[in-house]
Design an enzyme around this catalytic site. Structure first.
Site, mmCIF file in Angstrom:
data_model
loop_
_atom_site.group_PDB
_atom_site.id
_atom_site.type_symbol
_atom_site.label_atom_id
_atom_site.label_comp_id
_atom_site.label_asym_id
_atom_site.label_seq_id
_atom_site.Cartn_x
_atom_site.Cartn_y
_atom_site.Cartn_z
ATOM 1 N N TYR A 1 0.856 -1.197 0.000
ATOM 2 C CA TYR A 1 0.000 0.000 0.000
ATOM 3 C C TYR A 1 0.880 1.231 0.000
ATOM 4 O O TYR A 1 1.877 1.287 0.729
ATOM 5 C CB TYR A 1 -0.880 0.027 1.268
ATOM 6 C CG TYR A 1 -2.322 -0.249 0.961
ATOM 7 C CD1 TYR A 1 -3.017 0.560 0.051
ATOM 8 C CD2 TYR A 1 -3.003 -1.296 1.558
ATOM 9 C CE1 TYR A 1 -4.335 0.307 -0.252
ATOM 10 C CE2 TYR A 1 -4.320 -1.548 1.256
ATOM 11 C CZ TYR A 1 -4.993 -0.747 0.349
ATOM 12 O OH TYR A 1 -6.289 -1.004 0.050
ATOM 13 N N GLU B 1 -0.521 4.854 -0.315
ATOM 14 C CA GLU B 1 -1.326 6.070 -0.499
ATOM 15 C C GLU B 1 -0.453 7.322 -0.446
ATOM 16 O O GLU B 1 0.427 7.430 0.404
ATOM 17 C CB GLU B 1 -2.395 6.166 0.596
ATOM 18 C CG GLU B 1 -3.762 5.795 0.091
ATOM 19 C CD GLU B 1 -4.406 4.728 0.928
ATOM 20 O OE1 GLU B 1 -3.673 3.794 1.353
ATOM 21 O OE2 GLU B 1 -5.625 4.819 1.130
ATOM 22 N N ASP C 1 -7.533 12.569 -25.138
ATOM 23 C CA ASP C 1 -7.643 11.188 -24.644
ATOM 24 C C ASP C 1 -7.043 10.293 -25.729
ATOM 25 O O ASP C 1 -7.703 9.951 -26.706
ATOM 26 C CB ASP C 1 -9.109 10.860 -24.382
ATOM 27 C CG ASP C 1 -9.311 9.438 -23.880
ATOM 28 O OD1 ASP C 1 -8.387 8.603 -24.045
ATOM 29 O OD2 ASP C 1 -10.381 9.141 -23.334
ATOM 30 N N THR D 1 -4.859 5.364 -21.502
ATOM 31 C CA THR D 1 -4.785 4.070 -20.848
ATOM 32 C C THR D 1 -3.471 3.452 -21.321
ATOM 33 O O THR D 1 -2.847 3.935 -22.278
ATOM 34 C CB THR D 1 -5.973 3.157 -21.202
ATOM 35 O OG1 THR D 1 -6.114 3.103 -22.614
ATOM 36 C CG2 THR D 1 -7.257 3.657 -20.574
ATOM 37 N N LYS E 1 -3.617 -0.554 -24.417
ATOM 38 C CA LYS E 1 -4.137 -0.719 -25.779
ATOM 39 C C LYS E 1 -2.942 -0.792 -26.732
ATOM 40 O O LYS E 1 -2.113 -1.694 -26.615
ATOM 41 C CB LYS E 1 -5.129 0.400 -26.093
ATOM 42 C CG LYS E 1 -6.347 0.375 -25.164
ATOM 43 C CD LYS E 1 -7.384 1.383 -25.561
ATOM 44 C CE LYS E 1 -8.646 1.264 -24.736
ATOM 45 N NZ LYS E 1 -8.687 2.086 -23.549
ATOM 46 N N ARG F 1 -3.156 -3.141 -17.822
ATOM 47 C CA ARG F 1 -4.320 -2.267 -17.719
ATOM 48 C C ARG F 1 -3.966 -1.155 -16.734
ATOM 49 O O ARG F 1 -3.379 -1.411 -15.679
ATOM 50 C CB ARG F 1 -5.534 -3.041 -17.234
ATOM 51 C CG ARG F 1 -5.842 -4.237 -18.086
ATOM 52 C CD ARG F 1 -7.177 -4.816 -17.761
ATOM 53 N NE ARG F 1 -8.203 -4.138 -18.518
ATOM 54 C CZ ARG F 1 -8.557 -4.468 -19.767
ATOM 55 N NH1 ARG F 1 -7.985 -5.468 -20.379
ATOM 56 N NH2 ARG F 1 -9.490 -3.793 -20.394
HETATM 57 N N1 DSN Z 1 -13.368 -0.082 -23.734
HETATM 58 C C1 DSN Z 1 -12.469 0.707 -24.516
HETATM 59 C C2 DSN Z 1 -12.549 0.396 -25.966
HETATM 60 O O1 DSN Z 1 -12.815 -0.749 -26.259
HETATM 61 O O2 DSN Z 1 -12.352 1.251 -26.788
HETATM 62 C C3 DSN Z 1 -12.595 2.135 -24.227
HETATM 63 O O3 DSN Z 1 -12.490 2.322 -22.865
#
Ligand code: DSN
Length: 440
Positions: free
Chosen positions: A49, A51, A195, A221, A224, A230
């Site tokens: 942890y 924080e 984004d 994120t 991807k 993640r």
């Molecule tokens: N779930 C994602 C996507 O598939 O594009 C976006 O957060």
């Protein structure tokens, strides 16, 4: 050993491993992370942890957690050319939420973004998400083919005066003109939030322009096209600091203690590994190949007579209007899965059908490219996609208009299509083909 201590979980893990190896994910937001990323994710940092932020923690024993977080931050700053980074958001939705909580007055200030049906994200102001419930929202105008209409966006921004403009999308196949968005934001004194979740890997690898000089805040994120674990990062640019020197503090406070408790240090460590991988020459080649593959795949699909949103692609993804072949997207995605090709059903701009039974299917090439596929393999993929969708035709689903009619029909369709000989044959071909393209 898990196999002995918990055979139930072990069995499911084994099945998922096999599913991932024997099928191909064409979902553009999915990818295959490296063994190093996965190993780091399950490292001892799972136990900790921490924080707070590096050197300002609320728990003892954080010297190494500080080191790993500072390393991830330094790598992200360098890779994305930004001046402040927060690597703690658990994922993209909490990260966007933090930005809104940091900068907007609920029920008063306005977010301008792309509607979900045109390729935006739930958190970009969709009425079914908190972003559309707690804040005022307005959508970007797009042409009938789904292309962003920048002149119309500028005009609308001047009348609507949004406090935040969100650019960066989940189903938009074109290059984003961050420079133009930056100018529009400046004109109306809005914050520009880029984004880049879908295209972070392309930006890192030089296959898409960067928003670093045009946006104030960048959110991505990490799992991807960037191919990490993640997670998510919030980054402040030099332009962001110039507009609002308090921006880093506002964003950090909104993440912790505003929205989250302890950061997931194992996730932070794995993000650091992915950021390192993304600096390599191989990764630059990978990013460019993702785009080359998507372009080749879209051309093949156009040759088969499919209509595509925006008529093609310039990035990693393609939205196929399956209704251009009279096949509902839900049916097409289901049948493709039976054939070993994993996609997701998706709305198209101005869709008249509901999101659960939409007009299209979204595909992308980050996963296939990670497995080593090239343009010639896209020819095979397009052939299989076409053959599967042809098999779904002519059953009358497209004539149905209500949920009550569609539900039972879809159930019957699933039963019938699972017996389809052509699809069974394609599934075997796909599985065999994938043996030459192993998952990491
Ligand atoms: N779930 C994602 C996507 O598939 O594009 C976006 O957060």
């Amino acid at each position: 050993m898990l196999s002995q201590k918990d055979p139930e979980v072990y069995a499911i893990l084994q099945k998922e491993d096999k599913r991932q190896r024997d099928t191909l994910t064409l979902i553009p937001s999915e990818n295959y992370s490296s063994l190093e990323v996965r190993a780091t994710l399950s490292s001892v940092f799972t136990n900790k942890y921490s924080e707070g932020y590096p050197k300002k923690r609320y728990y003892q024993g954080n010297a190494n957690a500080d080191d790993i977080e500072l390393l991830a931050i330094a790598r992200a700053k360098k890779l994305f050319n930004v001046v402040h980074v927060n690597v703690q958001p658990y994922s993209g939705s909490p990260a966007n939420t933090a930005v809104y909580f940091a900068l907007l007055k609920p029920l008063e200030d306005k977010i301008m973004g792309l509607a979900l049906s045109s390729g935006g994200h739930l958190t970009h102001g969709s009425p079914v998400s908190f972003s559309g419930k707690y804040f005022k929202t307005i959508s970007f105008p797009v042409t009938k083919d789904g292309v962003l209409d920048y002149d119309a966006i500028e005009k609308l921004a001047i009348t609507e005066k949004p406090k935040i403009i969100v650019c960066g999308f989940t189903a938009y196949p074109r290059i984003i003109d961050f420079e133009r968005f930056g100018k529009i934001a400046d004109k109306v004194d809005a914050y520009l939030l880029a984004d880049i979740s879908h295209i972070a890997g392309l930006i890192a690898g030089g296959a898409h322009p960067s928003p670093a000089k045009h946006a104030h805040i960048i959110m991505t994120t990490t799992h991807k096209s960037l191919r990490g674990p993640r997670g998510a990062m919030l980054m402040i640019t030099q332009k962001g600091i110039e507009k609002d020197p308090e921006l880093p503090a506002k964003i950090d406070k909104a993440v912790f203690p505003g929205l989250q408790g302890g950061p997931h240090d194992n996730q932070t460590a794995a993000i650091a590994v992915a950021l390192h991988e993304a600096t390599t020459i191989e990764f630059g080649k990978y990013a460019k190949q993702i785009v080359a593959n998507a372009k080749a795949l879209s051309q093949e699909l156009l040759n088969y007579g499919f209509k595509l949103t925006t008529n093609g692609t310039e990035n990693h993804l393609i939205v196929i209007d399956t209704m251009s072949k009279n096949v509902n997207g839900a049916l097409a995605a289901y049948a493709l899965e039976l054939a070993g090709i994993i996609t997701n059903k998706n709305t198209i701009p101005y869709d008249t059908l509901p999101p659960f039974y939409p007009s299209g299917v979204r595909i992308g090439t980050p996963g296939a490219t990670t497995r080593g596929m090239r343009e010639k393999d896209m020819v095979m993929l397009a052939k299989w996609i076409n053959e599967v969708i042809v098999e779904c035709k002519g059953n009358g689903f497209d004539k149905l208009t209500t949920k009550e009619e569609r539900g039972p029909f879809f159930k019957q369709f699933k039963k019938d299509i699972s017996e389809n000989k052509t699809i069974k044959k394609i599934a075997l071909e796909v599985k065999k083909y994938l043996k030459d393209f192993p998952m990491p």
